[in-house]
Scaffold this motif. Sequence first.
Motif, PDB file in Angstrom:
ATOM      1  N   HIS A 201       0.854  -1.199   0.000  1.00 29.50           N
ATOM      2  CA  HIS A 201       0.000   0.000   0.000  1.00 29.50           C
ATOM      3  C   HIS A 201       0.880   1.236   0.000  1.00 29.50           C
ATOM      4  O   HIS A 201       2.072   1.164   0.272  1.00 29.50           O
ATOM      5  N   ASP A 203       0.893   5.132   1.934  1.00 28.09           N
ATOM      6  CA  ASP A 203       0.250   5.825   3.054  1.00 28.09           C
ATOM      7  C   ASP A 203      -0.520   7.024   2.508  1.00 28.09           C
ATOM      8  O   ASP A 203      -0.251   7.506   1.420  1.00 28.09           O
ATOM      9  N   HIS A 258       4.753   0.157   0.019  1.00 32.78           N
ATOM     10  CA  HIS A 258       5.538  -0.642   0.967  1.00 32.78           C
ATOM     11  C   HIS A 258       4.674  -1.755   1.541  1.00 32.78           C
ATOM     12  O   HIS A 258       3.443  -1.739   1.403  1.00 32.78           O
ATOM     13  N   PHE A 279       2.031   9.352  11.122  1.00 29.87           N
ATOM     14  CA  PHE A 279       1.568   9.735   9.781  1.00 29.87           C
ATOM     15  C   PHE A 279       1.148  11.195   9.832  1.00 29.87           C
ATOM     16  O   PHE A 279       0.222  11.535  10.585  1.00 29.87           O
TER      17      PHE A 279
HETATM   18 FE   LIG Z   1       2.136   2.132   5.566  1.00 26.43          FE
END
Ligand SMILES: [Fe+2]
Length: 321
Positions: A201, A203, A258, A279
């Motif tokens: 995926h 982020d 990743h 994040f």
């Molecule tokens: Fe991630």
Amino acid sequence: MDRHIPLIDIDNLFNVDSDSINYEDPQIQKIANEFGLALHENSGCAYLLNHGIPEEMISTVFAESKTFFELPDDIKMKYCKKDVTKSNHGYSAVGQECLNNLNIRELKETFDICGNDCYYPEEVPKFKEVMESLEAACWKLHSKLFKLLSMSLKLDNVDFINDKARNCTDRTVPSLNTARTAYYPPVGDDVIAGDIRCSAHTDWGLLTMLLQDDIGGLEVQVPSKGWIPVPPIPGTIVVITGDLLEKLTGGYFGATPHRVMIPEDEIKMKKYRQTFLSFSISDNDVDIFPLRSELLDGDYDSKPVNSFEHAMWRSTLSYGV
Ligand SMILES: [Fe+2]
Ligand SMILES: O=C(O)CCC(=O)C(=O)O
């Protein structure tokens, strides 16, 4: 050792008061250029050395998190996410979140901190305090990294990216900015074909800072090289570019796919793995328009995305709602 992922010494920038950093200093400019190049070229990922976040702060978070994740399931489920269409806060059990939207089982448990309606496990009294301390330390570093990246883009405004992140570290301002503690349980005999620790995926936000223990398994996808490992290097933080940074920079800092593989090594497979992630996700009301600059690809889709809509769209897909 043939190291694919660049390692950047950021020279203890964390411990310098943000206002007293001289962004004209050639040494800071050199760090900015190296960091920008690392995220632009190939890997979209870099290790940061001398990041300045105290190791003890990190190990305490891992210890308190482990205490939580080893509690009985019925206790952990008291803290699960309430409504993933509204907030990202809370616990997820194995199989609840799948980051690439497929029907793959991810052998991971997470506890995300997000927003101002936060609840914490009362069975682990120090969990809240240690998580929030590390989260705050990461926020401090994020804003400095944003300045370095703006410098590497040769922008006059070193706060260009910070201005887009806005006040996301202020809990009274709505945002999906998130800190995550992740626990990958020991892989048992009930593992089935296709199981993975975390599927491929990107982020959703601007930048992700990732602290990992010594087990390994993280990989990033590099256009010309395929999947390459990001093995643990003691004393470093891994930085990964996200969707909003890609959008903001018109693809110059492309979002990095990743994943986390189950170790092939039998002994390592039977050990748990832990990570902490920060994040950075802009305030909910921020619309991200691609920057126009001669450095950047003029063909990039210029349609803006709204921070909340984008992150919520990705989040709800991951939970199948
Ligand atoms: Fe991630
Ligand atoms: O734990 C890791 O190493 C990666 C987890 C991850 O990519 C995520 O939670 O978005």
